[in-house]
Design a protein around this motif. Sequence first.
Motif, PDB file in Angstrom:
ATOM      1  N   ARG A  12      39.843  35.180  21.900  1.00 13.36           N
ATOM      2  CA  ARG A  12      39.919  35.048  23.356  1.00 13.36           C
ATOM      3  C   ARG A  12      41.151  34.218  23.677  1.00 13.36           C
ATOM      4  NH1 ARG A  12      34.216  34.246  22.746  1.00 13.36           N
ATOM      5  NH2 ARG A  12      33.121  36.050  23.605  1.00 13.36           N
ATOM      6  N   LEU A  13      41.989  34.736  24.553  1.00 17.84           N
ATOM      7  CA  LEU A  13      43.197  34.053  24.987  1.00 17.84           C
ATOM      8  C   LEU A  13      42.904  33.371  26.314  1.00 17.84           C
ATOM      9  CD1 LEU A  13      46.253  33.476  24.749  1.00 17.84           C
ATOM     10  CD2 LEU A  13      46.639  35.667  25.885  1.00 17.84           C
ATOM     11  N   VAL A  14      43.136  32.065  26.379  1.00 15.32           N
ATOM     12  CA  VAL A  14      42.902  31.290  27.596  1.00 15.32           C
ATOM     13  C   VAL A  14      44.257  30.939  28.191  1.00 15.32           C
ATOM     14  CG1 VAL A  14      41.816  29.240  28.582  1.00 15.32           C
ATOM     15  CG2 VAL A  14      40.812  30.329  26.560  1.00 15.32           C
ATOM     16  N   ILE A  15      44.491  31.428  29.407  1.00 17.20           N
ATOM     17  CA  ILE A  15      45.762  31.215  30.089  1.00 17.20           C
ATOM     18  C   ILE A  15      45.528  30.253  31.245  1.00 17.20           C
ATOM     19  CG2 ILE A  15      47.631  32.349  31.341  1.00 17.20           C
ATOM     20  CD1 ILE A  15      46.801  34.936  29.854  1.00 17.20           C
ATOM     21  N   TYR A  16      46.354  29.219  31.336  1.00 19.34           N
ATOM     22  CA  TYR A  16      46.228  28.215  32.387  1.00 19.34           C
ATOM     23  C   TYR A  16      47.318  28.447  33.419  1.00 19.34           C
ATOM     24  CZ  TYR A  16      43.700  26.043  28.531  1.00 19.34           C
ATOM     25  OH  TYR A  16      42.851  25.805  27.486  1.00 19.34           O
ATOM     26  N   ARG A  17      47.042  29.223  34.441  1.00 21.53           N
ATOM     27  CA  ARG A  17      48.005  29.489  35.522  1.00 21.53           C
ATOM     28  C   ARG A  17      47.331  29.246  36.854  1.00 21.53           C
ATOM     29  NH1 ARG A  17      51.741  34.722  34.456  1.00 21.53           N
ATOM     30  NH2 ARG A  17      53.117  33.695  33.004  1.00 21.53           N
ATOM     31  N   GLY A  18      47.283  28.001  37.277  1.00 21.83           N
ATOM     32  CA  GLY A  18      46.574  27.675  38.512  1.00 21.83           C
ATOM     33  C   GLY A  18      45.081  27.717  38.272  1.00 21.83           C
ATOM     34  N   GLN A  19      44.556  28.884  37.926  1.00 23.11           N
ATOM     35  CA  GLN A  19      43.167  29.048  37.541  1.00 23.11           C
ATOM     36  C   GLN A  19      43.138  29.422  36.067  1.00 23.11           C
ATOM     37  OE1 GLN A  19      41.783  32.123  40.154  1.00 23.11           O
ATOM     38  NE2 GLN A  19      41.344  30.703  41.801  1.00 23.11           N
ATOM     39  N   THR A  20      42.078  29.048  35.392  1.00 25.08           N
ATOM     40  CA  THR A  20      41.958  29.371  33.977  1.00 25.08           C
ATOM     41  C   THR A  20      41.443  30.798  33.827  1.00 25.08           C
ATOM     42  OG1 THR A  20      41.496  27.065  33.501  1.00 25.08           O
ATOM     43  CG2 THR A  20      40.917  28.657  31.808  1.00 25.08           C
ATOM     44  N   ILE A  21      42.176  31.616  33.085  1.00 25.65           N
ATOM     45  CA  ILE A  21      41.807  33.015  32.869  1.00 25.65           C
ATOM     46  C   ILE A  21      41.559  33.228  31.382  1.00 25.65           C
ATOM     47  CG2 ILE A  21      42.585  35.412  33.048  1.00 25.65           C
ATOM     48  CD1 ILE A  21      44.341  34.481  35.395  1.00 25.65           C
ATOM     49  N   VAL A  22      40.457  33.893  31.061  1.00 30.20           N
ATOM     50  CA  VAL A  22      40.100  34.180  29.677  1.00 30.20           C
ATOM     51  C   VAL A  22      40.199  35.682  29.456  1.00 30.20           C
ATOM     52  CG1 VAL A  22      38.328  33.986  27.903  1.00 30.20           C
ATOM     53  CG2 VAL A  22      38.536  32.208  29.660  1.00 30.20           C
ATOM     54  N   ARG A  23      40.898  36.093  28.388  1.00 27.63           N
ATOM     55  CA  ARG A  23      41.037  37.520  28.069  1.00 27.63           C
ATOM     56  C   ARG A  23      40.600  37.784  26.637  1.00 27.63           C
ATOM     57  NH1 ARG A  23      46.755  39.708  30.487  1.00 27.63           N
ATOM     58  NH2 ARG A  23      46.081  39.796  32.640  1.00 27.63           N
ATOM     59  N   GLU A  24      39.833  38.836  26.464  1.00 30.08           N
ATOM     60  CA  GLU A  24      39.467  39.302  25.117  1.00 30.08           C
ATOM     61  C   GLU A  24      40.686  40.015  24.544  1.00 30.08           C
ATOM     62  OE1 GLU A  24      36.528  39.058  23.431  1.00 30.08           O
ATOM     63  OE2 GLU A  24      35.559  37.927  25.029  1.00 30.08           O
ATOM     64  N   CYS A  25      41.079  39.674  23.316  1.00 32.45           N
ATOM     65  CA  CYS A  25      42.284  40.242  22.710  1.00 32.45           C
ATOM     66  C   CYS A  25      42.049  40.592  21.255  1.00 32.45           C
ATOM     67  CB  CYS A  25      43.435  39.233  22.773  1.00 32.45           C
ATOM     68  SG  CYS A  25      43.903  38.742  24.420  1.00 32.45           S
TER      69      CYS A  25
END
Length: 109
Positions: free
Chosen positions: A72-85
């Motif tokens: 799972r990739l966690v991206i911190y751009r204003g809001q935290t977004i989690v993507r299955e990869c």
Amino acid sequence: MTMIPAAEALRPERPHVSGVHPGSRPPLDLTLQETCSVLIGWKRRDAVLRALSSTRAVIGGITGLRPGDCVRLVIYRGQTIVRECRIVSASLQGLEVEHFDTGMLATAG
């Protein structure tokens, strides 16, 4: 008599981020340097997001993963977004991952 191949035939091909022929997919711009995290099971490891597109990303600073591993990739751009990869390939720039969902907002609680 032994035939020696030409010097051009011995040169390796120019490396690409994905290891795929450059005509099949557009190359990723590797100028992005954002903090992100990778969740491997219940463990969180900090990484560097080097490139991001709508379907794939390149992350650096993570070792011990192989092509085919799911994270799972966690991206911190204003809001935290989690993507299955899924890890597609590894290179000197980092791990190339493919997103197979649109991502979800991480919520507390």
